[in-house]
Scaffold this motif. Sequence first.
Motif, PDB file in Angstrom:
ATOM      1  N   ALA A 142      33.095  58.255  -9.229  1.00 29.75           N
ATOM      2  CA  ALA A 142      33.311  58.786 -10.766  1.00 29.75           C
ATOM      3  C   ALA A 142      34.074  59.595 -10.907  1.00 29.75           C
ATOM      4  CB  ALA A 142      31.785  59.718 -10.907  1.00 29.75           C
TER       5      ALA A 142
ATOM      6  N   GLN B 201      33.321  59.480 -21.789  1.00 27.52           N
ATOM      7  CA  GLN B 201      32.040  58.965 -20.887  1.00 27.52           C
ATOM      8  C   GLN B 201      32.176  59.257 -19.544  1.00 27.52           C
ATOM      9  OE1 GLN B 201      32.430  55.999 -22.689  1.00 27.52           O
ATOM     10  NE2 GLN B 201      32.513  56.689 -24.982  1.00 27.52           N
ATOM     11  N   VAL B 202      30.995  58.954 -19.044  1.00 33.39           N
ATOM     12  CA  VAL B 202      31.659  58.741 -17.457  1.00 33.39           C
ATOM     13  C   VAL B 202      30.867  57.772 -16.685  1.00 33.39           C
ATOM     14  CG1 VAL B 202      30.308  60.150 -15.172  1.00 33.39           C
ATOM     15  CG2 VAL B 202      30.328  61.211 -17.755  1.00 33.39           C
ATOM     16  N   LYS B 203      32.109  56.906 -15.873  1.00 38.27           N
ATOM     17  CA  LYS B 203      32.149  56.220 -15.375  1.00 38.27           C
ATOM     18  C   LYS B 203      31.832  55.429 -14.222  1.00 38.27           C
ATOM     19  CE  LYS B 203      34.922  51.465 -14.841  1.00 38.27           C
ATOM     20  NZ  LYS B 203      34.985  51.183 -15.838  1.00 38.27           N
ATOM     21  N   ASP B 204      30.277  55.405 -12.952  1.00 37.36           N
ATOM     22  CA  ASP B 204      29.719  55.749 -12.466  1.00 37.36           C
ATOM     23  C   ASP B 204      30.545  54.354 -11.525  1.00 37.36           C
ATOM     24  OD1 ASP B 204      28.498  55.370  -9.742  1.00 37.36           O
ATOM     25  OD2 ASP B 204      26.721  55.093 -10.505  1.00 37.36           O
ATOM     26  N   LEU B 205      32.036  54.411 -10.844  1.00 38.50           N
ATOM     27  CA  LEU B 205      32.627  54.041  -9.928  1.00 38.50           C
ATOM     28  C   LEU B 205      31.935  52.858  -9.127  1.00 38.50           C
ATOM     29  CD1 LEU B 205      35.850  56.100  -9.415  1.00 38.50           C
ATOM     30  CD2 LEU B 205      35.136  53.985 -11.223  1.00 38.50           C
TER      31      LEU B 205
ATOM     32  N   GLY C 191      29.319  50.726 -10.159  1.00 38.93           N
ATOM     33  CA  GLY C 191      31.113  49.775 -11.117  1.00 38.93           C
ATOM     34  C   GLY C 191      30.796  48.654 -10.167  1.00 38.93           C
TER      35      GLY C 191
ATOM     36  N   ASN D  66      26.698  47.272 -18.952  1.00 39.82           N
ATOM     37  CA  ASN D  66      27.522  48.141 -18.112  1.00 39.82           C
ATOM     38  C   ASN D  66      26.509  48.877 -18.262  1.00 39.82           C
ATOM     39  OD1 ASN D  66      29.870  49.266 -17.509  1.00 39.82           O
ATOM     40  ND2 ASN D  66      31.277  48.925 -19.857  1.00 39.82           N
TER      41      ASN D  66
ATOM     42  N   SER E  77      27.311  50.636 -16.128  1.00 43.44           N
ATOM     43  CA  SER E  77      27.864  52.156 -14.856  1.00 43.44           C
ATOM     44  C   SER E  77      29.006  52.607 -15.639  1.00 43.44           C
ATOM     45  CB  SER E  77      29.176  51.409 -14.288  1.00 43.44           C
ATOM     46  OG  SER E  77      29.866  50.470 -14.832  1.00 43.44           O
ATOM     47  N   GLN E  78      29.214  52.710 -17.371  1.00 44.76           N
ATOM     48  CA  GLN E  78      29.744  53.886 -17.818  1.00 44.76           C
ATOM     49  C   GLN E  78      29.334  54.359 -19.489  1.00 44.76           C
ATOM     50  OE1 GLN E  78      33.213  52.666 -19.006  1.00 44.76           O
ATOM     51  NE2 GLN E  78      33.852  54.027 -20.781  1.00 44.76           N
TER      52      GLN E  78
ATOM     53  N   GLU F 288      28.001  57.100 -22.013  1.00 47.04           N
ATOM     54  CA  GLU F 288      28.661  58.023 -23.252  1.00 47.04           C
ATOM     55  C   GLU F 288      27.905  58.931 -23.562  1.00 47.04           C
ATOM     56  OE1 GLU F 288      30.304  57.259 -26.362  1.00 47.04           O
ATOM     57  OE2 GLU F 288      29.446  58.240 -27.669  1.00 47.04           O
TER      58      GLU F 288
END
Lengths: 520, 520
Positions: free
Chosen positions: B462, B477-481, B484, B499, B501-502, B504
């Motif tokens: 992440a 913002q947290v992005k689940d890589l 993703g 989307n 995978s990201q 807020e």
Amino acid sequence: MAKDKGPRRPRAETPKGFRDYFGAEVTERAAMLSTIAGVYHRYGFDALETSGVETVEALGKFLPDVDRPNEGVFAWQEDEGAEKAGDWLALRYDLTAPLARVFAQHRNDLPTPYRRYAMGPVWRNEKPGPGRFRQFYQCDADTVGTASVAADAEICMMLCDTLEEVGIPRGDYVVKVNNRKVLNGVMEVAGLGGEDRANERGIVLRAIDKLDRLGPKGVRALLGEGRTDESGDFTKGAGLGDEQADLLFRFIDASDDVRRLNTGEVINRDQPIYGASILDWNRKILESLGRLVADSKEGTAGVSELLEIVGYAENQGYSEKQISVDPSVVRGLGYYTGPVFEAELTFEIADEKGRPQRFGSVAGGGRYDDLVKRFTGQEVPATGVSIGVDRLLAALRAKGRIGGAAARGPVIVTVMDRERMADYLAMAAELRSAGVRAEVYLGNPKNFGNQLKYADRRGSPAAVIAGSQEFERGVVQVKDLVLGARIAADASLEEWKENPSQVEVPRGDLVATVRAMLDR
Amino acid sequence: MAKDKGPRRPRAETPKGFRDYFGAEVTERAAMLSTIAGVYHRYGFDALETSGVETVEALGKFLPDVDRPNEGVFAWQEDEGAEKAGDWLALRYDLTAPLARVFAQHRNDLPTPYRRYAMGPVWRNEKPGPGRFRQFYQCDADTVGTASVAADAEICMMLCDTLEEVGIPRGDYVVKVNNRKVLNGVMEVAGLGGEDRANERGIVLRAIDKLDRLGPKGVRALLGEGRTDESGDFTKGAGLGDEQADLLFRFIDASDDVRRLNTGEVINRDQPIYGASILDWNRKILESLGRLVADSKEGTAGVSELLEIVGYAENQGYSEKQISVDPSVVRGLGYYTGPVFEAELTFEIADEKGRPQRFGSVAGGGRYDDLVKRFTGQEVPATGVSIGVDRLLAALRAKGRIGGAAARGPVIVTVMDRERMADYLAMAAELRSAGVRAEVYLGNPKNFGNQLKYADRRGSPAAVIAGSQEFERGVVQVKDLVLGARIAADASLEEWKENPSQVEVPRGDLVATVRAMLDR
């Protein structure tokens, strides 16, 4: 027998300066390394393990054209017939030189910045002394490929976390921070800047490093014409004039105040110093250093880097007792270029003469920007720390914070009847299945006293005893060796009569009985 | 520039035959060693760590009067000026020779029997090849000072426990046991006993060891006059007559049957073999071996030792699939004197050409009674095992039993605004406090794409993203890589639009959000 027949027996000895580690010495170190690795890993550092052997060329402290380039290292040449016959190989003398080689070799595959940790033995071909060995452990964390001061600050904070996690409580340590640029700035202001004054700067650095031993007068002599020691030997000084020496002494005095503070001569860190409470200490000393190097660009940059580190530390809730600016920190190694740090344990232990003494330094490091350049021609900024694992272990032992249950020996199942070996093995296996360390005595069982002596030597907490009578009656004897030793030392008559240290229980209760014994 | 000025840049290379280990390669090995140490410790074995360097004299494989006695080892002489100038030192080539030295040196302080384990690198000065390195790990357990066969049995059972605890399930391994005394007995019966036939016995041993490669015909040639290989080279044989060779072949055939059994050519171990179900296998083969060596005292003793080991194993509930008598186990080393064992993994993996192949041996050992005698003149019985840690790791990786979460990279807190570094550091610290591996990106933050590339290279699960807008609004913002990457690979149109995978979230929910992401 002919005298050239049968070579004499070899000596059973380690080579000079090497030693063996037994039992808890090994497991306690392994446990500490594992804890430290855990902290480093949590901070995003990746493990790296290089081999003990490097080419002398890659280690790089040595000239490849010298016939036997092993000053300070253990080195040898590849055999004739090997692919690289004649190449010099050597045992690594630290973990930083191999890191530089790895980063240069794998830089296209490694993430940048590259945060890595490494732990393992290093070797020095030096004259051994008391407590000074030719193989010892290092435990490093470095960030390669970033000039960000946040990386230096991170190392300092991680060092605090690491010390606390291995068992040094807050208040028992301080991570002292300085910056080589400040030191260079002071020397520049004193008129010692420039390539051609490198020799004098070296003398000044070494002189400051000796303040503890020589005192201000001795250091002043070394800054000037030179100094004659008690034996009459003369050491040439840096040849500075009075004004230059005065300036350096304003720097040294600041260091000295801090040192007095740290060694407890000015006892309470919460008391005002320089008219400032401890809450302002870092900023006050940086103000003072800033004035001293105001005319040096490098010195001013150094102070501002330290301010940045101090700011991050404050923001993360690290107190000034944990991370503390200290201009007395010089660090011996020539390759540092920016922030330098040193972790010191602040509690006292008795020295060999029984006098209380501060435990002292257990870790150190700093920023070094030129190590990779040797290989690639490109400057790669890096910063890191090395923990002296063996000293840290010694500190924890001195404070009684390790040892105890982990160092306990196994429960010994004694052998009364050789024919019952399978039964004894089964008892030990049952105990182990219940998580109890246990073994069967496998020496000659004839003399039962020897079995108990063996248990004593192993530090066993309990012994299991079963002979033909016990097997017939379906019982076992369990002897509490810890209680037994205590009773033997200072029992009352009642205790002797009761002999509570040995109990007979049904065979089926063996595991429960032993576990209860170990828990009390 | 003058051509003798400025030496050329050093090569950033490991020496030939050495390598670096990165990240999970290091931590997975460390975890395995720690697991193994746990089993050994529970069995009552104590840790021992000797240094990497020994005197060549103590290592003892080499003659002290040879000028450069480093055949097979890395050796060098102590420098002039050293206390023992000229003495030869060498890197240890295994962990058994140092154990013999330690026991001889410290025998008065060590418990007897001395159960010890040791783990660490050893070095061989050999020609490197694919997968064959000049430094590798060994992991040994030995019991010194007892002739009791229970000690050998214990090692075999402990080896089973160890394999299961590191992740090799029952059924995927077999600990094969043989006894050198049985082999000696067969040779004695064949008329190859006595000091003066040592040479022939050596040829016979080496011939048997080559059965896999040469087949029965080739071995028979080597037992007789000799054998000419494909290239035309002639190897002299043991010169045995037909009757002697027949006798040895009755032994070899038994081995061969077992080998066929183990390699699956006679497929089902539960099927009757020699008219016996697997439940009787160990005893049946021992009966057969017993008949073969009936006329040899040593051979008969060997069979009876194996019966004792088999008995203990049965009694402790180890099946014949776990601990199995196998006369084909010879073990190369000359110093074995009694029981020998070898742990083999029985599952198949694809070889370099994609053909299924048995994984093979991962550990071996046996009884050796003469190693300490070199130093003290007294014979000290000993038995032990050495686990090939790197092979065992390779096996677990091949079966997909290690890797995964432990090898996962850290959560990356990206840097959108350099001035907010203290805030980014705080986010990473909060995540770590909650047990999440996390770090701030400390490279040049200008190109945000580079930051995500870095996260990808680290295997980050992440990324946390916060710029000035987010700070103003109190969100991150947290992005689940992981998600993703999956969506990038095969998303439906809806998924793309959503989307997912990201996300807020309020700044205060950072830790909870990341943890939930890692758990799914």
